[in-house]
Write a protein that holds these residues in place. Sequence first.
Motif, mmCIF file in Angstrom:
data_model
loop_
_atom_site.group_PDB
_atom_site.id
_atom_site.type_symbol
_atom_site.label_atom_id
_atom_site.label_comp_id
_atom_site.label_asym_id
_atom_site.label_seq_id
_atom_site.Cartn_x
_atom_site.Cartn_y
_atom_site.Cartn_z
ATOM 1 N N ALA A 1 0.844 -1.208 0.000
ATOM 2 C CA ALA A 1 0.000 0.000 0.000
ATOM 3 C C ALA A 1 0.872 1.248 0.000
ATOM 4 O O ALA A 1 0.582 2.233 -0.692
ATOM 5 C CB ALA A 1 -0.926 -0.005 1.216
ATOM 6 N N LEU A 2 1.962 1.212 0.759
ATOM 7 C CA LEU A 2 2.872 2.361 0.802
ATOM 8 C C LEU A 2 3.505 2.604 -0.566
ATOM 9 O O LEU A 2 3.630 3.746 -1.010
ATOM 10 C CB LEU A 2 3.956 2.105 1.854
ATOM 11 N N ALA A 3 3.880 1.515 -1.239
ATOM 12 C CA ALA A 3 4.515 1.642 -2.562
ATOM 13 C C ALA A 3 3.575 2.227 -3.601
ATOM 14 O O ALA A 3 4.017 2.774 -4.610
ATOM 15 C CB ALA A 3 5.024 0.282 -3.021
ATOM 16 N N LEU B 1 1.729 14.114 4.628
ATOM 17 C CA LEU B 1 1.831 13.015 5.582
ATOM 18 C C LEU B 1 0.442 12.559 6.024
ATOM 19 O O LEU B 1 0.153 11.369 6.078
ATOM 20 C CB LEU B 1 2.657 13.442 6.790
ATOM 21 N N ARG B 2 -0.430 13.517 6.323
ATOM 22 C CA ARG B 2 -1.795 13.177 6.739
ATOM 23 C C ARG B 2 -2.539 12.452 5.618
ATOM 24 O O ARG B 2 -3.239 11.462 5.864
ATOM 25 C CB ARG B 2 -2.558 14.436 7.144
ATOM 26 N N SER B 3 -2.397 12.958 4.399
ATOM 27 C CA SER B 3 -3.075 12.329 3.263
ATOM 28 C C SER B 3 -2.567 10.912 3.047
ATOM 29 O O SER B 3 -3.339 9.987 2.769
ATOM 30 C CB SER B 3 -2.857 13.157 1.991
ATOM 31 N N ALA B 4 -1.250 10.735 3.187
ATOM 32 C CA ALA B 4 -0.663 9.404 3.005
ATOM 33 C C ALA B 4 -1.182 8.434 4.059
ATOM 34 O O ALA B 4 -1.561 7.297 3.742
ATOM 35 C CB ALA B 4 0.863 9.502 3.087
ATOM 36 N N ALA C 1 -4.620 3.899 5.614
ATOM 37 C CA ALA C 1 -5.688 3.351 6.459
ATOM 38 C C ALA C 1 -6.830 2.818 5.609
ATOM 39 O O ALA C 1 -7.387 1.750 5.879
ATOM 40 C CB ALA C 1 -6.196 4.432 7.415
ATOM 41 N N GLU C 2 -7.179 3.549 4.540
ATOM 42 C CA GLU C 2 -8.257 3.108 3.654
ATOM 43 C C GLU C 2 -7.865 1.839 2.909
ATOM 44 O O GLU C 2 -8.674 0.922 2.740
ATOM 45 C CB GLU C 2 -8.594 4.220 2.658
ATOM 46 N N SER C 3 -6.601 1.772 2.483
ATOM 47 C CA SER C 3 -6.145 0.603 1.727
ATOM 48 C C SER C 3 -6.107 -0.653 2.584
ATOM 49 O O SER C 3 -6.345 -1.762 2.100
ATOM 50 C CB SER C 3 -4.734 0.852 1.161
ATOM 51 N N LEU C 4 -5.821 -0.472 3.874
ATOM 52 C CA LEU C 4 -5.669 -1.620 4.763
ATOM 53 C C LEU C 4 -6.940 -1.956 5.518
ATOM 54 O O LEU C 4 -6.975 -2.943 6.257
ATOM 55 C CB LEU C 4 -4.546 -1.338 5.768
ATOM 56 N N ALA C 5 -7.989 -1.139 5.340
ATOM 57 C CA ALA C 5 -9.249 -1.406 6.039
ATOM 58 C C ALA C 5 -9.871 -2.686 5.522
ATOM 59 O O ALA C 5 -9.729 -3.050 4.355
ATOM 60 C CB ALA C 5 -10.209 -0.241 5.841
ATOM 61 N N ASP C 6 -10.570 -3.394 6.404
ATOM 62 C CA ASP C 6 -11.260 -4.619 5.980
ATOM 63 C C ASP C 6 -12.341 -4.271 4.979
ATOM 64 O O ASP C 6 -13.055 -3.271 5.139
ATOM 65 C CB ASP C 6 -11.903 -5.304 7.189
ATOM 66 N N PRO C 7 -12.528 -5.063 3.922
ATOM 67 C CA PRO C 7 -13.585 -4.810 2.952
ATOM 68 C C PRO C 7 -14.950 -4.945 3.609
ATOM 69 O O PRO C 7 -15.106 -5.721 4.549
ATOM 70 C CB PRO C 7 -13.375 -5.890 1.885
ATOM 71 N N PRO C 8 -15.942 -4.180 3.161
ATOM 72 C CA PRO C 8 -17.272 -4.266 3.766
ATOM 73 C C PRO C 8 -17.897 -5.641 3.591
ATOM 74 O O PRO C 8 -17.648 -6.328 2.601
ATOM 75 C CB PRO C 8 -18.054 -3.187 3.000
#
Length: 202
Positions: A139-141, A179-182, A187-194
């Motif tokens: 996700a970071l990449a 930094l905040r946007s990143a 957080a959104e990328s690593l959140a569990d899918p609904p």
Amino acid sequence: MVVPVEPTLEQSSIDVELHRRLVYGDESALREAYAAYGALVRRVAVRVTRSQAAAEDVAQEVFAQLWTSPYGFDARRGSLRTWLSMLAHRRAVDWVRREARHRKDTHADDSELHAIPDAGPGPHETVVDRERSLLLHTALAELPRTQREVVHLAYFAGRTYRQAAVELGIPEGTAKTRLRSALRKLAESLADPPDPAAARGA
């Protein structure tokens, strides 16, 4: 411990000169780059791979690329520290992916492994830890380069957003926003899918 940040213009001139010497095949320039940034590269790799041995391999790959392809670095786009940090991150993520593929292939070929009981903390937890690490660092990449730079300086180099702003030559507010946007995107990328069932009101 936070390492003091050198003035942007001074560091930029050092990077330019080091880069010029690398382009001309000056081996002493490679030694200087390794002495200055080798620990950072290994630290980045260890955080991704969770392996000292893998970190050493990644460091060798990173500095081999710096030596064989010095034109990959452009001092006008950022510091050598940041470039090497991001290169180490990418190489380390590739290592974890290779390990995951190898582990999958090995388990598929050896059915007896499934009969081994889980003895608690041990290799299994290491595998799970590496899988979580892979998700995070993948996700970071995928973040935009400008956001990755700030995250790398804050997370791997121990900079505050103010120090990152100085090193990148950008306003403090811009560094803080990036930094905040990143972090929000991570957080959104690593959140569990609904849960589909929950979405249907079940």
